[in-house]
Design a protein around this motif. Sequence first.
Motif, short mmCIF file in Angstrom:
data_model
loop_
_atom_site.label_atom_id
_atom_site.label_comp_id
_atom_site.label_asym_id
_atom_site.label_seq_id
_atom_site.Cartn_x
_atom_site.Cartn_y
_atom_site.Cartn_z
N ALA A 95 0.83 -1.20 0.00
CA ALA A 95 0.00 0.00 0.00
C ALA A 95 0.87 1.26 0.00
CB ALA A 95 -0.93 -0.01 1.21
N ARG A 96 1.97 1.23 0.74
CA ARG A 96 2.89 2.38 0.74
C ARG A 96 3.54 2.54 -0.63
NH1 ARG A 96 3.73 0.46 6.14
NH2 ARG A 96 5.38 -0.97 5.45
N ARG A 97 3.94 1.44 -1.25
CA ARG A 97 4.54 1.52 -2.58
C ARG A 97 3.53 2.06 -3.60
NH1 ARG A 97 7.15 -4.35 -3.43
NH2 ARG A 97 7.65 -3.48 -5.50
N LEU A 119 -6.00 -3.26 2.99
CA LEU A 119 -6.24 -4.46 2.21
C LEU A 119 -6.75 -5.60 3.08
CD1 LEU A 119 -3.02 -4.28 0.05
CD2 LEU A 119 -5.35 -4.23 -0.85
N PRO A 120 -7.62 -6.45 2.51
CA PRO A 120 -8.10 -7.61 3.27
C PRO A 120 -6.99 -8.64 3.45
CG PRO A 120 -8.83 -7.76 1.01
CD PRO A 120 -8.18 -6.41 1.15
N ASP A 158 -2.49 -13.37 0.08
CA ASP A 158 -1.83 -12.14 0.54
C ASP A 158 -0.60 -11.85 -0.31
OD1 ASP A 158 -3.72 -12.03 2.54
OD2 ASP A 158 -2.32 -12.49 4.17
N LEU A 159 0.17 -12.87 -0.63
CA LEU A 159 1.40 -12.66 -1.41
C LEU A 159 1.08 -12.09 -2.79
CD1 LEU A 159 3.58 -15.84 -0.62
CD2 LEU A 159 3.41 -13.68 0.63
N TYR A 160 0.12 -12.71 -3.49
CA TYR A 160 -0.12 -12.20 -4.84
C TYR A 160 -0.89 -10.89 -4.83
CZ TYR A 160 -4.86 -14.33 -5.69
OH TYR A 160 -6.20 -14.67 -5.69
N ASN A 161 -1.71 -10.65 -3.81
CA ASN A 161 -2.36 -9.35 -3.70
C ASN A 161 -1.33 -8.24 -3.45
OD1 ASN A 161 -4.95 -10.21 -4.19
ND2 ASN A 161 -5.59 -10.22 -2.05
N ALA A 162 -0.31 -8.53 -2.66
CA ALA A 162 0.73 -7.54 -2.42
C ALA A 162 1.45 -7.17 -3.71
CB ALA A 162 1.73 -8.08 -1.39
N ILE A 163 1.73 -8.17 -4.54
CA ILE A 163 2.38 -7.89 -5.84
C ILE A 163 1.45 -7.08 -6.74
CG2 ILE A 163 3.30 -8.94 -7.94
CD1 ILE A 163 5.12 -9.15 -5.46
N SER A 164 0.18 -7.44 -6.76
CA SER A 164 -0.79 -6.73 -7.59
C SER A 164 -0.84 -5.25 -7.22
CB SER A 164 -2.18 -7.36 -7.43
OG SER A 164 -3.15 -6.63 -8.15
#
Length: 230
Positions: free
Chosen positions: A45-47, A97-98, A105-111
């Motif tokens: 989210a910060r990125r 983020l949920p 969580d891992l792929y949502n972070a990349i997205s």
Amino acid sequence: MTLSLTVSDEVRALAPGFTHLAIEAHGLTNGPSTPDSSALLDDAARRLAARLDGRAPHEDPHMAAWREIYTAFGSKPSRTRNSAEALARRALTDAGLPRINLLVDLYNAISVAHLIPVGGEDIDHIEGGMRLVRAAGDEDFVTVAGGEEVVEHPDAGEVVWRDGTGVTCRRWNWRQGPRTPLTERTVSGIFLLESLPPMPVAEVELAGAELVELLEKFSPGARITVHTPE
């Protein structure tokens, strides 16, 4: 590739610059979200905030391209947003983020960090390979409404991912059905990163490499194959 992925000529004609990168992984370890996976989502989210620099997600050129494609196949992009834009909007809220499970969580972070749609499917629940097609309108999409299983049908011409049983994801990457997602029991998964111009293929590959690093970290010993972007 253990699982075949094909993109129809009709979809290629609609989006000639579409690129997808597939990461196939076996021997995965999944479970509930952890403090480490939660920290990755907060960092993503910060990125994202730094990437947007005050703009709304839909103002990003890559998200604008997805909105154009959604409009082209008859969906209203302000109501049915591509998965990356929808996640990005949530990432910028106070709620954040949920937390779903470790692999999601891992792929949502990349997205979110790369502002690119990323999906994950349990290979053991896919029947006969995955195809990206324009729907006829009579395909089955099994989902849940009001706590009960219901069958919907995509609109004619809608872009969907499907397998031999039916639709697995509606409106390209808008809503995944409950039959194929990565759950805490998943051991084999396919991760799909999807892009349109103006996102360079090199950035898609960078996002994919970052996801592979996370999968290797959180699933030591997993057998991971990165397939050439197509």
